[in-house]
Write a protein that holds these residues in place. Structure first.
Motif, mmCIF file in Angstrom:
data_model
loop_
_atom_site.group_PDB
_atom_site.id
_atom_site.type_symbol
_atom_site.label_atom_id
_atom_site.label_comp_id
_atom_site.label_asym_id
_atom_site.label_seq_id
_atom_site.Cartn_x
_atom_site.Cartn_y
_atom_site.Cartn_z
ATOM 1 N N UNK A 278 -25.662 34.618 15.417
ATOM 2 C CA UNK A 278 -26.542 35.724 15.031
ATOM 3 C C UNK A 278 -27.949 35.361 15.474
ATOM 4 N N UNK A 279 -28.598 36.241 16.221
ATOM 5 C CA UNK A 279 -29.949 35.936 16.726
ATOM 6 C C UNK A 279 -30.905 37.062 16.372
ATOM 7 N N UNK A 280 -32.011 36.691 15.712
ATOM 8 C CA UNK A 280 -33.079 37.664 15.454
ATOM 9 C C UNK A 280 -34.174 37.508 16.487
ATOM 10 N N UNK A 281 -34.954 38.574 16.705
ATOM 11 C CA UNK A 281 -36.155 38.450 17.543
ATOM 12 C C UNK A 281 -37.274 37.873 16.671
ATOM 13 N N UNK A 282 -38.458 37.559 17.257
ATOM 14 C CA UNK A 282 -39.473 36.822 16.486
ATOM 15 C C UNK A 282 -39.937 37.475 15.182
ATOM 16 N N UNK A 283 -39.901 38.823 15.077
ATOM 17 C CA UNK A 283 -40.332 39.416 13.798
ATOM 18 C C UNK A 283 -39.142 39.899 12.966
ATOM 19 N N UNK A 284 -37.926 39.513 13.398
ATOM 20 C CA UNK A 284 -36.690 39.713 12.616
ATOM 21 C C UNK A 284 -36.368 41.170 12.312
ATOM 22 N N UNK A 285 -36.771 42.088 13.200
ATOM 23 C CA UNK A 285 -36.324 43.465 12.978
ATOM 24 C C UNK A 285 -35.162 43.842 13.901
ATOM 25 N N UNK A 286 -34.834 42.966 14.862
ATOM 26 C CA UNK A 286 -33.677 43.214 15.738
ATOM 27 C C UNK A 286 -32.631 42.119 15.540
#
Length: 571
Positions: A278-286
């Motif tokens: 599971x990978x989030x982008x830097x601001x964790x909205x994706x």
């Protein structure tokens, strides 16, 4: 007002240096044009001048926003606003998300307006959540999401908990221009150190968010027993602690965390024999998801594929809890015009409603809020750019809730001896294969882009749209630049139109749909194509072949890259 640049010794030094060198070109870049405030707020590099993100431009933007709120929302001085930030910093200019958030907070407090300022970095979705949860007037998130590290942004939420849409963007932009001179206390961040108007919402919002999230946990007993191992990477971002907390809220064993960067997530997953990344982008909205296949290869799911899986899962889980079929008539799912129409296929077969919106979560969030206010049940919304709204208590994409819901889905499927990939195939076999292909061409000249789209409206000089694209017949046109839609009785588009951006959707006789649009932030013409088969017609390879042929025809006949000197996407 530009004299205020001297308040920051680093940006003022940069400007003095440029003046001393007589570097007119660089000075023009810094001071030639102000950053444009739009529905996505602001996004630009951090640095000196009115074209970049710095202390002064943050103060000016916040002053304009503050004055606009005073005119357009009720009880601003009683309710207040929420502000948070990600982990970005730019030492050369002294700019950082935290510093910008403090300056924005100072601006509001100086006007007697309460501010809920998070005391440390948070995921972007926590800001819209706080707006709704605390009934605030607005929210500001200082982040540039997945943009390059020297960039930053100023993202704005309205009192309904969704991102702003027109006409607020124009109104705020005008108010910024009318309030450029920094107010007397604007630079004095010590103002917020002891102000009774400053509150830290971190504890209350963390508690509320994870309590609300638990309502979307459908198989706690499965989660406790699951043998599925997960790896999570927050890509140098804010997501780590929050995804760990989300797993605990679902009684899942917290995932292995990647301490370095994303590329190492595959290595860690192999080492720990994890099945899902599971990978989030830097601001964790994706959220992005990858799964180990039986072959030993890793499959990275596209945004549309994960949208299909999550849509199917949220509907299936909801239906198990709600046996009353009459509830279906008040149940909705949403996706953007450039995303796969798999949710439409599921809705048609299962009897709930599907709606499409313009591109971007600002449209889905606002539409979801309208539906919720009418007593409707919004189950899910997604866009192909790996954005998912799985829990409508956040009216925006949310990578934290999407991560833990994906983990529960994988854990549940494992009890049926199914993988995510096998379930995706089952969804497509039940509701029809939906094959998608998206890419873009680069073009730096706005005039050329306009010519290309005008040619499609006046194809081959015949004052009409094209009737065919190579061997593929065109059966429908929707032009959201001009407001034309030939599927409507009055030929008028139902979705909002915008003359300032180009967007045309072609429907083809073989069931294919392709949208060509300009990017709001980059010199790109993007296209999104999809071909759908009827349920039971399961030859995905044939469908893929036909989709590739359709895309090649669109590139050759509609884009005409040689004629317009377009650069293809770099592989």
């Amino acid at each position: 007002p530009y004299l205020s640049v001297w308040q920051n010794p680093l940006t003022s030094e940069t400007v003095k240096q440029l003046v001393a060198e007589g570097n007119k070109e660089e000075l023009q870049k810094c001071f030639g044009a102000r950053m444009e405030f739009g529905t996505a707020g602001l996004r630009a590099a951090m640095g000196a001048g009115i074209s970049q993100m710095n202390d002064l431009t943050i103060i000016q933007t916040t002053q304009g926003f503050c004055r606009y709120l005073e005119q357009h929302v009720r009880h601003l001085k009683q309710r207040g606003v929420v502000i948070s930030y990600d982990a970005r910093a730019h030492p050369p200019s002294g700019g950082s998300s935290k510093r910008f958030a403090q300056l924005a907070a100072t601006t509001f407090v100086s006007q007697g307006i309460p501010v809920y300022l998070f005391s440390s970095i948070t995921p972007t979705p926590f800001v819209p959540y706080a707006v709704s949860h605390l009934s605030l007037c607005a929210g500001i998130m200082i982040t540039a999401s997945h943009n390059p590290k020297q960039d930053n942004g100023y993202k704005v939420y309205w009192e309904n908990g969704a991102q702003i849409i027109s006409p607020h963007d124009k109104g705020i932009s005008q108010a910024i221009e009318e309030n450029l001179e920094p107010w007397p206390q604007a630079w004095d961040v010590s103002l917020i150190d002891s102000s009774p108007l400053l509150h830290d919402p971190s504890t209350a919002i963390n508690k509320g968010y994870f309590e609300d999230l638990q309502k979307y946990c459908f198989h706690r007993h499965v989660n406790r027993e699951t043998k599925v191992k997960f790896v999570h990477t927050s890509v140098h971002g804010v997501g780590h602690d929050f995804v760990q907390s989300a797993f605990r809220a679902f009684d899942l064993r917290p995932p292995e965390a990647v301490p370095e960067q994303k590329t190492l997530s595959f290595q860690l997953a192999d080492k720990t024999q994890a099945q899902v990344i599971l990978a989030n982008d830097p601001d964790a909205d994706r959220l992005a998801v990858a799964e180990k296949q039986a072959s030993g290869e890793w499959k990275v799911f596209s945004g549309n594929e994960l949208g299909a899986l999550l849509g199917w899962w949220l509907f299936t889980s909801w239906r198990e809890k709600n046996q009353d079929r009459s509830a279906l008539k008040d149940t909705y799912m949403l996706s953007s015009t450039v995303s796969s129409k798999i949710l439409r296929a599921i809705a048609l077969k299962e009897g709930f409603h599907f709606e499409e919106t313009l591109t971007g979560f600002k449209w889905m969030g606002n539409r979801a809020k309208q539906l919720i206010d009418q007593g409707k049940n919004v189950l899910f919304a997604f866009e192909e750019a790996i954005g998912y709204m799985c829990c409508p208590f956040v009216l925006d994409k949310d990578g934290v809730s999407a991560a833990v819901i994906s983990a529960e889905l994988a854990s549940f499927l494992a009890t049926k001896e199914l993988s995510l990939s096998q379930q995706l195939k089952a969804v497509y076999e039940e509701y029809g294969y939906h094959m998608t292909k998206a890419s873009y061409f680069i073009c730096h000249d706005p005039g050329t882009i306009k010519k290309l789209f005008e040619n499609l409206r006046n194809y081959d000089g015949k004052n009409n749209y094209p009737k065919a694209c190579g061997k593929f017949g065109v059966s429908g046109i929707r032009d959201l630049t001009t407001g034309y839609d030939d599927s409507q009785p009055d030929r008028k588009a139902v979705l909002p139109t915008s003359k300032s951006s180009q967007m045309i959707t072609f429907t083809f006789a073989n069931g294919g749909v392709a949208t060509m649009r300009t990017s709001g932030t980059e010199p790109k013409i993007k296209y999104y194509a999809e071909l759908c088969a009827l349920p039971g017609n399961s030859d995905p390879e044939q469908l893929k072949k036909e989709l590739n042929e359709l895309v090649s025809a669109i590139e050759e006949h509609f884009f005409q890259p040689q004629k317009y000197d377009l650069q293809p996407k770099a592989e």
